[in-house]
Write an enzyme that holds these catalytic residues in place. Structure first.
Site, short mmCIF file in Angstrom:
data_model
loop_
_atom_site.label_atom_id
_atom_site.label_comp_id
_atom_site.label_asym_id
_atom_site.label_seq_id
_atom_site.Cartn_x
_atom_site.Cartn_y
_atom_site.Cartn_z
N CYS A 1 0.81 -1.10 0.03
CA CYS A 1 -0.03 -0.09 0.04
C CYS A 1 0.90 1.53 0.14
O CYS A 1 0.39 2.17 -0.35
CB CYS A 1 -0.98 0.13 1.14
SG CYS A 1 -0.31 -0.14 2.66
N HIS B 1 -2.11 1.08 7.26
CA HIS B 1 -2.40 1.36 5.87
C HIS B 1 -2.02 2.71 5.23
O HIS B 1 -1.76 3.35 6.34
CB HIS B 1 -4.12 1.11 5.52
CG HIS B 1 -4.20 1.12 4.01
ND1 HIS B 1 -3.95 0.02 3.04
CD2 HIS B 1 -5.29 1.81 3.40
CE1 HIS B 1 -4.38 0.34 1.99
NE2 HIS B 1 -5.27 1.23 2.22
N ASP C 1 -8.05 5.64 -2.34
CA ASP C 1 -7.20 4.56 -1.99
C ASP C 1 -6.62 3.81 -3.22
O ASP C 1 -7.36 2.75 -3.71
CB ASP C 1 -7.82 3.51 -0.98
CG ASP C 1 -7.04 2.71 -0.18
OD1 ASP C 1 -5.75 2.59 -0.82
OD2 ASP C 1 -7.71 1.89 0.49
#
Lengths: 311, 654
Positions: free
Chosen positions: B410, B454, B469
């Site tokens: 991520c 994250h 995202d």
């Protein structure tokens, strides 16, 4: 100076409000309780932990602080109830000979009292009673005293029992006498009683083995002269009989003296009285200005010794 | 006190040494290897002396023993740290005292130090089990304390013990719940410990380490229903400074330069999006806390930071409970400087990516929404892979990632997206935090673990920061090695299926219990206390009921004491010599104590002809009661004694 004045005031207050009694029960008014040194340190610990817990915003440290605080509060109650309703009673007066330690027999009564410390007020000598549960016979040790008769001074009871955080104490006053008889001292060179020339003249040999005397409580009923009873029912007459043939009747004499001479004479007299009682003789005591009639038995000996103590 | 002059038993000393040893174990975090070894040596010697029943050391010897150790500790003070030095000294003083124990009074200070040291153990440990253990050790110290002042033979009896505990417990809990609490009075030193969670910079790989960690990060309970799952983006850090490889927090987050910035409230606050929640954060040794969206109000232990973030007023060295009220809508731009800051680029690095950004800009213009949609399509349709073990990246890391390796985590996707957006003229930044969590349906709270860490992107469009995202765009079939590591420990065991169900149930129940512990014991604070006080005050509204209840309890208690008193009286009256003592108490004492009472009354009557009738009456009642067993005579006898007390006292002895 101030402390002394306060102490005097306090003693006067005690004497006024708590006069001596044969039996004392520790009630609310007689028990004093204050935090001990450890209790103060403990309170400081609680405070420090509270600050620590506050500054770290740590609830567990606060919890432990409050746990100790609740312990402190609860201990106050427990320490009080440890002494509460403790009952002290005098069983008999204390007797001893000069220069011998005496003990006052007491009876202690409490449902549950632990680690009780007992002693005379203001004295170093203290005794520890680990557990009283129910009734306990206890001998209160007294300091060495010189000849005489004393009133029992005020006692001091104290206990720190659970956790030692609180001092709990009381000053009960018990009415009891401390008899200190002269020390027994054998007269030098006069070991044998029968050859004592002083007393030889005072021996009154008995004519016959029986004589009559007024009835006294404790006399055996079969010795009562029943024939005489009809003429005077209020005053029965009994026959008195000596068991053995070797009946000794001796008089112990204390000369009229003072100072060291008197003390010595008293010590000798004490020794002779004990000897006579041991030998089963009948004896009397001649004091300057006072006479104790012939008699025998432990009570008689006690009376004679008490006279010596007061002499 | 005499009790303090008694000898200490060996058993007592052994227990005390065991207690000190457990304190050493408790303080392990504060101790260095050499100091632990030193204390172990001391304990060994102490045990040896106990076994040999050696004479206690004199104070002088103790001083010679402790002085060099103390000097050593002070010499090493800098490396140990102030607070840890205090723990060392505490334990050293306890051990030193143990060497010289002989009488009970020697042990009093030892107890004090042990109480203090054990309570300090809560600085390190607040988990339920450890807390129970420390309370157990405190109870052991309490027992030692009790034995110090109790008779040697005494055993703790269960009944009085239970009675005492039953008395102490309400006081204890009442104090805990109701005793006034203060805010921290001054700053305390904290033990030095590595911080956990997200760092102040985000390089490729910093989140992977976190993701393999199953530890708890925080727990949340919502006032009301939880928001939709796709909104669970817990913001903790904002990275705005990019050097071509790493994203760092901008210096405006630096504590020294930071002013308390008021968060701008949006013009139209839609109350439907407003969400109240309570977070219980585990200790992280950082100050950042976690929030959703735009925080509107928060509890007193928090303060605002730039970029709509919050932080704790002090280092989170233990579990922290806080409340936040948030608006779940895009964040408004606060100042123009923020826009400029988030357009900065890292010079000439990553030329191929900049080229890509130019292409995208020509295609879509500087429209954040369209650009982010294009990026998502890029990641989805091209062969981008999601992996926990991405290959190493050299210089121009973003170029390498986008055009060569094409597999990453991520943080890779977020930093690449933010960089591309900036290069295309859209202000963008990387946000670090946690996403998702395990919703506990039965207990209604959310568990967020470190593995939920994250990173995502926020871009500015029309004066608002929007969330993007990029990782979510990766097609599921291209998740490499993800599944096993991406699952938490309980989930993995659930998949493998070898663990019995009841054990899992137990583990789950345990975690719920731990949550309750955290909320009700650790999280109980001034706010909750004031709520409690308010509830108590509200109870006062029902004062007639309260008065009635207390009156009822009081009268029950009184009735109970009365009954008991009566019983006691009755028992006394049934005692064989009760009445004899009663009568004798008002008469002059008989010469011989064994004399029968009737006889003595007769003799008194002859000596006092004036009172003969009274004495006769007294004797009749007495004989009726005692010898004829007539209980009805008790009352007139008592009355007679009471009435004629004075006259009887004044009787002449025969």
């Amino acid at each position: 100076m101030l402390k002394r004045l306060l102490q005097q005031k306090f003693q006067a207050y005690l004497a006024r409000s708590q006069p001596a009694q044969p039996s004392v029960c520790l009630t609310q008014k007689r028990i004093y309780i204050l935090p001990s040194r450890l209790g103060l340190w403990f309170a400081l610990l609680v405070l420090i932990l509270y600050l620590l817990g506050t500054n770290y915003q740590n609830n567990l440290i606060l919890l432990s602080s409050f746990m100790l605080l609740s312990l402190l509060l609860l201990t106050m109650l427990l320490a009080f109830y440890n002494l509460y309703r403790l009952k002290l009673s005098v069983v008999a007066d204390a007797e001893t000979f000069a220069n011998q330690p005496a003990a006052l027999p007491l009876q202690l009564n409490s449902a549950n009292c632990q680690m009780l410390q007992l002693g005379l007020q203001g004295q170093r000598l203290q005794q520890l009673v680990p557990v009283i549960s129910g009734q306990l016979a206890f001998a209160l040790q007294l300091p060495l005293l010189s000849r005489g008769c004393y009133e029992l001074p005020r006692l001091k009871l104290s206990s720190q029992f659970p956790f030692g955080l609180f001092n709990c104490w009381s000053y009960p006053a018990l009415s009891a006498q401390l008899w200190v008889y002269p020390a027994a001292l054998a007269p030098t060179g006069q070991q044998n009683l029968d050859e004592d020339p002083d007393n030889q003249g005072q021996t009154q040999p008995l004519e016959g083995s029986e004589w009559l005397k007024p009835y006294q409580a404790g006399d055996q009923p079969r010795r009562i002269l029943w024939k005489k009873l009809a003429t005077n029912p209020q005053q029965p007459i009994v026959r008195q009989q000596q068991d053995g043939n070797t009946v000794n009747e001796q008089w112990v004499k204390v000369p009229n003296a003072s100072g060291a001479a008197l003390e010595l004479a008293l010590q000798h007299a004490c020794y002779r009285l004990q000897q006579l009682e041991g030998a089963g003789s009948r004896y009397g005591l001649l004091l300057p200005g006072k006479t104790l009639a012939l008699g025998q038995g432990t009570q008689h000996l006690q009376r004679c010794l008490q006279e010596l103590a007061l002499c | 006190m005499l009790a303090q002059e008694l000898q200490l038993s060996r058993r007592w000393q052994q227990l005390a040494v065991a207690l000190q040893f457990s304190i050493l174990l408790l303080f392990q975090d504060a101790f260095t290897a050499w100091s632990s070894a030193l204390f172990l040596l001391l304990f060994g010697w102490l045990l040896l002396r106990l076994i040999q029943q050696a004479e206690p050391l004199s104070p002088r010897q103790i001083n010679w023993l402790l002085a060099p150790l103390l000097l050593l500790l002070f010499w090493q003070a800098r490396s140990i740290g102030a607070m840890n030095l205090m723990f060392h000294i505490l334990l050293l003083s306890a051990v030193g005292r143990s060497f010289s124990l002989k009488l009970r009074r020697d042990a009093i200070q030892l107890l004090w130090v042990q109480y203090f040291a054990l309570s300090c153990g809560f600085i390190f440990y607040q988990q339920m089990l450890m807390a129970l253990l420390i309370f157990g050790l405190l109870a052991l110290n309490l027992t030692l304390h009790f034995q110090l002042f109790a008779p040697n033979s005494s055993q703790l009896k269960l009944k009085p013990l239970l009675k005492t505990v039953a008395l102490a417990l309400p006081i204890w809990l009442g104090l805990f719940l109701l005793f006034p609490r203060l805010p921290p009075l001054w700053q305390m030193p904290n033990q030095q410990q590595a911080s956990t969670g997200l760092g102040s910079e985000l390089d490729p790989g910093s989140i992977e380490r976190l993701v393999q960690n199953d530890a708890l990060a925080f727990r949340v309970s919502f006032n009301g229903p939880p928001p939709a799952r796709e909104l669970w983006y817990w913001r903790a850090k904002v990275y705005e400074h990019f050097d071509g490889r790493r994203w760092q927090e901008h210096s405006r987050f630096d504590r020294r330069q930071q002013q308390l910035t008021a968060l701008a409230t949006p013009a139209s606050s839609n109350s439907q999006n407003r969400l109240d929640y309570q977070v219980l954060a585990e200790s992280s040794f950082q100050r950042d806390v976690f929030s959703l969206g735009l925080p509107l109000s928060w509890s007193e232990n928090l303060q605002p930071r730039p970029a709509a973030l919050l932080q704790s007023t002090q280092l989170i060295s233990q579990r922290l409970s806080y409340q936040v009220s948030s608006l779940l809508s895009p964040l408004p731009l606060v100042a123009n400087a923020e826009r400029q800051l988030n357009l900065q680029q890292a010079g000439n690095s990553n030329p191929r990516s900049q080229q890509l950004a130019m292409q995208l800009q020509q295609q879509y213009g500087s429209d954040g929404h369209q650009l982010s949609a294009a990026l998502a399509t890029l990641f989805r349709e091209q062969a981008f892979y999601y992996t926990l073990e991405p290959p190493m990246l050299g210089a121009d890391a973003i170029d390498q990632f986008l055009f060569q390796t094409r597999s990453g985590f991520c943080s890779h996707y977020a930093s690449a997206s933010a960089m591309l957006l900036r290069a295309a003229g859209v202000p963008a930044r990387v946000v670090g935090g946690y996403q998702g969590g395990d919703w506990q349906a039965s207990q209604q709270y959310l568990i967020v673990r470190q593995r939920d860490a994250h990173a995502w992107v926020e871009y500015l469009q029309d004066g608002y920061w929007h969330l993007f995202d990029p990782t979510a765009a990766i097609a599921p079939e291209r998740i490499l090695q993800g599944l096993a590591q991406a699952l938490s420990e309980p989930e993995r065991t659930l998949l493998s299926g070898w663990q019995p169900g009841w054990l899992q149930q137990l583990a789950l129940q345990w975690s719920h219990l731990d949550y309750l512990w955290a909320v009700w014991v650790l999280g109980f604070d001034q706010n909750q206390q004031s709520v409690l006080w308010q509830q108590l005050a509200a109870l006062l509204h029902y004062w007639p009921l309260l008065v009635a209840i207390s009156l009822g309890v009081l009268s029950l208690l009184m009735a109970y004491t009365l009954v008991r008193y009566r019983q006691q009286r009755l028992r006394q009256q049934q005692a064989p010599d009760h009445w004899r003592r009663q009568v004798l108490s008002v008469l002059p004492p008989p010469g011989q104590s064994a004399e029968p009472l009737s006889h003595w009354l007769n003799r008194l009557a002859t000596a006092n002809p004036g009172q003969a009738e009274l004495l006769q009456q007294l004797r009749q009642h007495y004989e009726q009661l005692i010898f004829a067993g007539n209980q009805q005579a008790a009352y007139p006898l008592q009355q007679l004694i009471k009435r004629e007390r004075k006259q009887l006292r004044a009787l002449k002895r025969p």
